[in-house]
Scaffold this motif. Sequence first.
Motif, PDB file in Angstrom:
ATOM      1  N   GLY A 352      -6.054   0.153   2.519  1.00  0.00           N
ATOM      2  CA  GLY A 352      -7.434  -0.007   2.081  1.00  0.00           C
ATOM      3  C   GLY A 352      -8.335  -0.540   3.162  1.00  0.00           C
ATOM      4  N   ASN A 353      -9.364  -1.258   2.696  1.00  0.00           N
ATOM      5  CA  ASN A 353     -10.378  -1.750   3.630  1.00  0.00           C
ATOM      6  C   ASN A 353      -9.903  -2.924   4.481  1.00  0.00           C
ATOM      7  OD1 ASN A 353     -12.236   0.138   2.676  1.00  0.00           O
ATOM      8  ND2 ASN A 353     -12.889  -1.225   0.999  1.00  0.00           N
ATOM      9  N   ASP A 354      -8.791  -3.541   4.126  1.00  0.00           N
ATOM     10  CA  ASP A 354      -8.276  -4.640   4.962  1.00  0.00           C
ATOM     11  C   ASP A 354      -7.438  -4.136   6.124  1.00  0.00           C
ATOM     12  OD1 ASP A 354      -6.129  -3.722   3.555  1.00  0.00           O
ATOM     13  OD2 ASP A 354      -5.385  -5.693   2.954  1.00  0.00           O
ATOM     14  N   ARG A 355      -7.287  -2.785   6.267  1.00  0.00           N
ATOM     15  CA  ARG A 355      -6.640  -2.123   7.419  1.00  0.00           C
ATOM     16  C   ARG A 355      -5.135  -2.396   7.497  1.00  0.00           C
ATOM     17  NH1 ARG A 355     -10.572  -4.866  11.663  1.00  0.00           N
ATOM     18  NH2 ARG A 355      -9.980  -6.568  10.264  1.00  0.00           N
ATOM     19  N   VAL A 356      -4.517  -2.801   6.408  1.00  0.00           N
ATOM     20  CA  VAL A 356      -3.089  -3.112   6.374  1.00  0.00           C
ATOM     21  C   VAL A 356      -2.411  -2.140   5.422  1.00  0.00           C
ATOM     22  CG1 VAL A 356      -1.339  -4.853   5.870  1.00  0.00           C
ATOM     23  CG2 VAL A 356      -3.537  -5.531   6.860  1.00  0.00           C
ATOM     24  N   LEU A 357      -1.278  -1.581   5.865  1.00  0.00           N
ATOM     25  CA  LEU A 357      -0.439  -0.759   4.998  1.00  0.00           C
ATOM     26  C   LEU A 357       0.621  -1.654   4.365  1.00  0.00           C
ATOM     27  CD1 LEU A 357       0.155   2.458   7.151  1.00  0.00           C
ATOM     28  CD2 LEU A 357      -1.624   2.036   5.475  1.00  0.00           C
ATOM     29  N   ARG A 358       0.727  -1.588   3.035  1.00  0.00           N
ATOM     30  CA  ARG A 358       1.681  -2.425   2.298  1.00  0.00           C
ATOM     31  C   ARG A 358       2.717  -1.540   1.614  1.00  0.00           C
ATOM     32  NH1 ARG A 358      -3.170  -5.115   2.025  1.00  0.00           N
ATOM     33  NH2 ARG A 358      -3.074  -7.375   2.389  1.00  0.00           N
ATOM     34  N   LEU A 359       3.961  -1.977   1.659  1.00  0.00           N
ATOM     35  CA  LEU A 359       5.067  -1.279   1.029  1.00  0.00           C
ATOM     36  C   LEU A 359       5.450  -2.040  -0.235  1.00  0.00           C
ATOM     37  CD1 LEU A 359       5.182  -0.356   4.096  1.00  0.00           C
ATOM     38  CD2 LEU A 359       7.600   0.039   3.720  1.00  0.00           C
ATOM     39  N   TRP A 360       5.511  -1.303  -1.366  1.00  0.00           N
ATOM     40  CA  TRP A 360       5.773  -1.926  -2.654  1.00  0.00           C
ATOM     41  C   TRP A 360       7.013  -1.309  -3.291  1.00  0.00           C
ATOM     42  CZ3 TRP A 360       2.206  -5.691  -4.228  1.00  0.00           C
ATOM     43  CH2 TRP A 360       0.971  -5.700  -3.553  1.00  0.00           C
ATOM     44  N   ARG A 376      -7.478  -0.445  13.059  1.00  0.00           N
ATOM     45  CA  ARG A 376      -8.645  -1.282  13.317  1.00  0.00           C
ATOM     46  C   ARG A 376      -9.828  -0.915  12.437  1.00  0.00           C
ATOM     47  NH1 ARG A 376      -8.601  -1.599  19.998  1.00  0.00           N
ATOM     48  NH2 ARG A 376      -6.475  -2.432  20.177  1.00  0.00           N
ATOM     49  N   HIS A 377      -9.666   0.080  11.587  1.00  0.00           N
ATOM     50  CA  HIS A 377     -10.702   0.486  10.655  1.00  0.00           C
ATOM     51  C   HIS A 377     -10.057   0.720   9.295  1.00  0.00           C
ATOM     52  CE1 HIS A 377     -12.297   1.592  14.653  1.00  0.00           C
ATOM     53  NE2 HIS A 377     -13.469   1.232  14.146  1.00  0.00           N
ATOM     54  N   SER A 378     -10.879   0.917   8.290  1.00  0.00           N
ATOM     55  CA  SER A 378     -10.389   1.083   6.925  1.00  0.00           C
ATOM     56  C   SER A 378      -9.495   2.314   6.820  1.00  0.00           C
ATOM     57  CB  SER A 378     -11.567   1.216   5.966  1.00  0.00           C
ATOM     58  OG  SER A 378     -12.354   0.038   5.996  1.00  0.00           O
ATOM     59  N   VAL A 379      -8.397   2.160   6.098  1.00  0.00           N
ATOM     60  CA  VAL A 379      -7.466   3.262   5.865  1.00  0.00           C
ATOM     61  C   VAL A 379      -8.002   4.090   4.701  1.00  0.00           C
ATOM     62  CG1 VAL A 379      -5.106   3.894   5.268  1.00  0.00           C
ATOM     63  CG2 VAL A 379      -5.530   1.896   6.711  1.00  0.00           C
ATOM     64  N   VAL A 380      -8.160   5.399   4.919  1.00  0.00           N
ATOM     65  CA  VAL A 380      -8.757   6.268   3.901  1.00  0.00           C
ATOM     66  C   VAL A 380      -7.773   7.287   3.333  1.00  0.00           C
ATOM     67  CG1 VAL A 380     -11.084   6.012   4.829  1.00  0.00           C
ATOM     68  CG2 VAL A 380      -9.624   7.849   5.687  1.00  0.00           C
ATOM     69  N   GLU A 381      -6.631   7.520   3.979  1.00  0.00           N
ATOM     70  CA  GLU A 381      -5.664   8.501   3.467  1.00  0.00           C
ATOM     71  C   GLU A 381      -4.279   8.199   3.999  1.00  0.00           C
ATOM     72  OE1 GLU A 381      -4.664  10.231   1.069  1.00  0.00           O
ATOM     73  OE2 GLU A 381      -6.179  11.814   1.130  1.00  0.00           O
ATOM     74  N   ILE A 382      -3.252   8.439   3.142  1.00  0.00           N
ATOM     75  CA  ILE A 382      -1.844   8.229   3.506  1.00  0.00           C
ATOM     76  C   ILE A 382      -1.036   9.381   2.915  1.00  0.00           C
ATOM     77  CG2 ILE A 382       0.115   6.634   3.505  1.00  0.00           C
ATOM     78  CD1 ILE A 382      -1.798   4.410   2.715  1.00  0.00           C
ATOM     79  N   VAL A 383      -0.147   9.962   3.715  1.00  0.00           N
ATOM     80  CA  VAL A 383       0.767  11.011   3.241  1.00  0.00           C
ATOM     81  C   VAL A 383       2.175  10.706   3.737  1.00  0.00           C
ATOM     82  CG1 VAL A 383      -0.992  12.801   3.096  1.00  0.00           C
ATOM     83  CG2 VAL A 383       0.248  12.470   5.235  1.00  0.00           C
ATOM     84  N   THR A 384       3.156  11.425   3.181  1.00  0.00           N
ATOM     85  CA  THR A 384       4.563  11.178   3.485  1.00  0.00           C
ATOM     86  C   THR A 384       5.220  12.441   4.013  1.00  0.00           C
ATOM     87  OG1 THR A 384       4.670   9.572   1.696  1.00  0.00           O
ATOM     88  CG2 THR A 384       6.757  10.350   2.564  1.00  0.00           C
ATOM     89  N   SER A 395      -7.396   6.520   9.367  1.00  0.00           N
ATOM     90  CA  SER A 395      -8.495   5.575   9.172  1.00  0.00           C
ATOM     91  C   SER A 395      -9.817   6.330   9.162  1.00  0.00           C
ATOM     92  CB  SER A 395      -8.490   4.513  10.272  1.00  0.00           C
ATOM     93  OG  SER A 395      -8.874   5.080  11.515  1.00  0.00           O
ATOM     94  N   CYS A 396     -10.886   5.637   8.790  1.00  0.00           N
ATOM     95  CA  CYS A 396     -12.195   6.271   8.738  1.00  0.00           C
ATOM     96  C   CYS A 396     -12.717   6.632  10.117  1.00  0.00           C
ATOM     97  CB  CYS A 396     -13.187   5.345   8.027  1.00  0.00           C
ATOM     98  SG  CYS A 396     -13.447   3.768   8.863  1.00  0.00           S
ATOM     99  N   ALA A 397     -12.104   6.110  11.181  1.00  0.00           N
ATOM    100  CA  ALA A 397     -12.464   6.466  12.554  1.00  0.00           C
ATOM    101  C   ALA A 397     -11.664   7.655  13.060  1.00  0.00           C
ATOM    102  CB  ALA A 397     -12.264   5.276  13.485  1.00  0.00           C
ATOM    103  N   LYS A 398     -10.955   8.324  12.158  1.00  0.00           N
ATOM    104  CA  LYS A 398     -10.112   9.475  12.493  1.00  0.00           C
ATOM    105  C   LYS A 398      -9.016   9.121  13.489  1.00  0.00           C
ATOM    106  CE  LYS A 398     -12.400  13.798  11.410  1.00  0.00           C
ATOM    107  NZ  LYS A 398     -12.915  15.065  11.931  1.00  0.00           N
ATOM    108  N   VAL A 399      -8.415   7.981  13.283  1.00  0.00           N
ATOM    109  CA  VAL A 399      -7.260   7.557  14.067  1.00  0.00           C
ATOM    110  C   VAL A 399      -6.019   7.739  13.202  1.00  0.00           C
ATOM    111  CG1 VAL A 399      -6.125   5.678  15.292  1.00  0.00           C
ATOM    112  CG2 VAL A 399      -8.602   5.930  15.423  1.00  0.00           C
ATOM    113  N   PHE A 400      -5.089   8.550  13.688  1.00  0.00           N
ATOM    114  CA  PHE A 400      -3.840   8.830  12.981  1.00  0.00           C
ATOM    115  C   PHE A 400      -2.742   7.928  13.507  1.00  0.00           C
ATOM    116  CE2 PHE A 400      -6.414  12.606  12.903  1.00  0.00           C
ATOM    117  CZ  PHE A 400      -6.202  13.192  11.668  1.00  0.00           C
ATOM    118  N   ARG A 401      -1.943   7.406  12.596  1.00  0.00           N
ATOM    119  CA  ARG A 401      -0.776   6.611  12.986  1.00  0.00           C
ATOM    120  C   ARG A 401       0.437   7.112  12.202  1.00  0.00           C
ATOM    121  NH1 ARG A 401      -1.382   1.953  16.009  1.00  0.00           N
ATOM    122  NH2 ARG A 401      -3.546   1.419  16.478  1.00  0.00           N
TER     123      ARG A 401
END
Length: 1054
Positions: A352-360, A376-384, A395-401
């Motif tokens: 989300g907007n806190d830029r952290v990916l959490r595993l549940w 470093r920016h808000s996460v807007v999409e996640i796929v597997t 992220s919203c800055a179009k940075v893929f990780r």
Amino acid sequence: MSGKKHHDKESCSALEMIDFKNALEQFQNLVEKMIIQKTKESSGLYTKDDDEIDYDKFYTTTQTLFGPAVKDQNIQAFFRKIVSNPDEKPEWLEIFGCFLGEDDGTSFPSKESMVLLVSEKQQITHSVVKRKDVVKGIVKVPLLHFTVTASQRGVLTVFSKQMKVLATINVEDTAWITGCDFLPNLKYVVAVTESTVILWDYKSKERQNNGFVIKPMKNCLLCVSTVTMSDHLAKDTILMGDDKGYVYLLTLTNDDFIMKQSKAEKESQFRFMDSESFNMPKRKLHDDWVVKIKYISALKRFASCSTDSIHSFVLDDIKRLEDNLPVKEFSVSKGVNAFTYCGKAKVIVTGGNDRVLRLWNPAVNFSPTGKLLGHRHSVVEIVTNEKDQHVISLSCAKVFRVWDIQTLSPLQVFYENQGSPEEMNAFPMVFDNDHGMLLMGSEVIDIYPLASVIQDSKELPQTHEKSLNVLLYNRAFHQILSICTQSILKVWDLETGSQIYQIEDAHGLNTEVTCAAIEINGVYLATGACDGTVKIWEFESGQEVKALPLAQHSKDKRHVLKIVYLKADEGQHAILVLEQRGKMKIIQGDSAQTDLYVTWVLPEVVPFPRRNPVVYLSLKPGSLKTQDFFPEIRLLCNTSSLKNDTETFISSVEIKCFDVLKVEGCRLIATGSTNGEINLWDFESASVKCLRKTNEDSRGSGVNAILFLVHSVFSSRKRSSLSSTATGRSDASAIPEHKRSSLDLPEENMESDEINTEIKTEETTSHKNTPNVKMNVQLLKAKAGQSPLLASAHASSCIRLWSIQGNLMKELLPFSEHPSGPLTVLCTDIFTKILLAGSKEGHIIRWNIASFLEDSQNKKNEIREELCWRAHATEVVDLLIEEEKNVVVTASTDGSVRLWHAMTGYYFGYFGQARKFELSDTSRLILPSDVNNFPAIIKAESKHMEKKKVKYPLMLDRDKWKSLTRSPSVSEKAGHRGFKFFKALAPEKIQPLETFEFVCKEAGSVFAFLPIYELENPVEVRMPKSLQRMKVEKSSPKGWEMDTDSIEDLSQDQ
């Protein structure tokens, strides 16, 4: 004195060090010049001159500077590295085969280390968006292999498997589209706007009324998802989220499209349905926008997320939308913008907007099991990526990780230089697990392929730099052996594809290794070379054990074509080899002898009678007491007279392949030659037969491979010890484990290669040996219920199956769209249920022969072709099948050894590639770069019916119709008069024609399948008497005279 010697050694070493430094300095100057040259070439500023450094000049200079200290492959690798990347100067140690460790990571990753290959990105721009438009939704439809996209301004598009446009529509609606999905049962595309739900029939060809629109919706819809649990063929359920935090549940059926449709005043693009007519449960689950909603079929739960910090993520049963029971909530600071579920790892990843990916853990909602930091920016999409267990976040800055979900480590980071974070919102993203591609939508659709897929589909597979000669499988160690024409021997692990060790110049410098064989226990390896030498090695260590020395004074060509391991135990070895000139020998060795020696030789030339090409042999008495393999044969004095006899012919000595069958009561050797002849040596009946199809041109019928087929009940042998061919091919012989006995042969057998052979014609000894032949056949049938068969692969693209009595049982031709070309190699599994053949054009053909081998005399037991695929662009020189892993390994003249799935022809990769094999996953159908055709699975042929009746359509029975219309019936009073006509329909009363379908070889391929109609005897039409009388009179000498009686008869007939 010793001090002087020590001083001399030190001075010599100092001089050698000075010479090496000078040579190294000259080499570095050579590399600098080459880098400058390649840099100028890439910029277009270089002009060719006499100082140009090509590979030949680089190789010669390097050899002059360092001599034999550098090897050819290291020079070639060093030169390639400079040519491919002039900006990165290799270390000088690499020219000697020494490599440094990894760098500090500041350099750009290579293709092998990348997960997604950004340089191979593709873009789709047509029929996707309008001007100043963006893609708001991308959905994969796995069952139909579709991709559905929706743009903000109303462009809906359906793409095929190859990402070609199947259907597209421009929605005439002022509201913006916010999401889309696909209804798998109703076959509709669903899209939501700010106030409507659009259902588009993508199969419709009409411009108007090609879908439905449900409106009005009270709140602004933001997302939509299909519930995949419904197994009703005419019903689909969808989930929707709005800007007030509500989640909707809408169920659609085919009846709704008919019953709930409202009449429109004028023709419109979509037909209208009132939202008030639907039972649409909804529940407020969030206090802010519902950003994303999805149904997770593996958990049988729906999930929704919001930017709400308290009710950030909800995961629960879909029934909770229809009641007021509490739901499972996950709270995240600043909310959740995106989430995904990893099926293998069984975790949910949120961002989300806190830029952290959490595993549940799906069952634990109060604390995450892990965190991934880096954005470093808000996460807007996640796929597997389920296959590789990777999570890809955007992220919203179009940075893929790219993250490894098992180790929680970052694998790759890349970005797009388009716009700024302030201008960008959420971008849809989906991962195609079937094809290994990441799809992301913005103004266009960007497609990022996996590096592994690109390597498999675009990089040319190369296991060796030269053509392959040998491919073997060691079942004991589960390892693959490959040998090329450069005499480089490599051993690979079958499951992972990693190299274990290699041996160079196994038989000496510039001596080509042509064939090899592994003994049945996998401990020893035998190799043969072009100079006639044979060596035995320990397979695990690669150490040489024994060798057959080179013949110094022999003028004969001793090029070894094929080699078969007969025995290896307690220091004793026995090998059967075939030389180029057609001579076959048994080479043995024991602990008392340092070298190998020849103990038995088969006759090269045999004269056969033309009428019945069978020759009976006289065995040397007591020869089987000295060895446990094949008896010696005495030479008949008048063999030369038989050669000149016009009633005899000499068998071909251009033998290309052979196979051996040695079981209890059966000792056979079969040889195949270039003119199509097959010589079958039977040492139990003391005979040799010449097998050949009559009336066949010898130019196109050469035997390239030969193989004994033994039913699995007959022998539980292992084929690994006998896998090799005429050019290193594996004809997979049929020798079981031998009796362990000593092989102490008399010295007279070691002195010369000459043997005693006695050949007797059929006329003199047929009565003597016939009972022996019958007894042998009966023994075979009593042993297994069916005698073994012999399979031969020919240059005419056919496979012939022979009985050991010499009869042609079956002829197989490959069935494929493209010609397979001459067949070059044969192999079977250890149970002899599957027969595989490789061709000169690179094709692999698979037949099922299990039922045919059980009873080859039964015509119902057919050989069925199951699969055909192209494995290489050039000739297949060898192949093998591994039953436990269910894989097929192929080797070709292109220098590659490739791995395939045995049942489907799925391509796993090649030996020598950077990544490891994944034999358990066949989800991604890929092909090598030099192969364009996918495997063809051949279905079972439908059986022709011997007799069938042609059915006619229903006709109007007028008698029945009259009976129905005479008096008014009950149905007529009720107003159903139309049913009378259907009641009066009946099949035609005439006798139907009978057709017979038959197959007659004499009638040809067309007329053999034409139906034959049987007609009833027609009524004979007779000529009137008057016309008969006139005919007689015309033929009479009186000419045309007619009497009055004939005229009266004619008038009566008329």
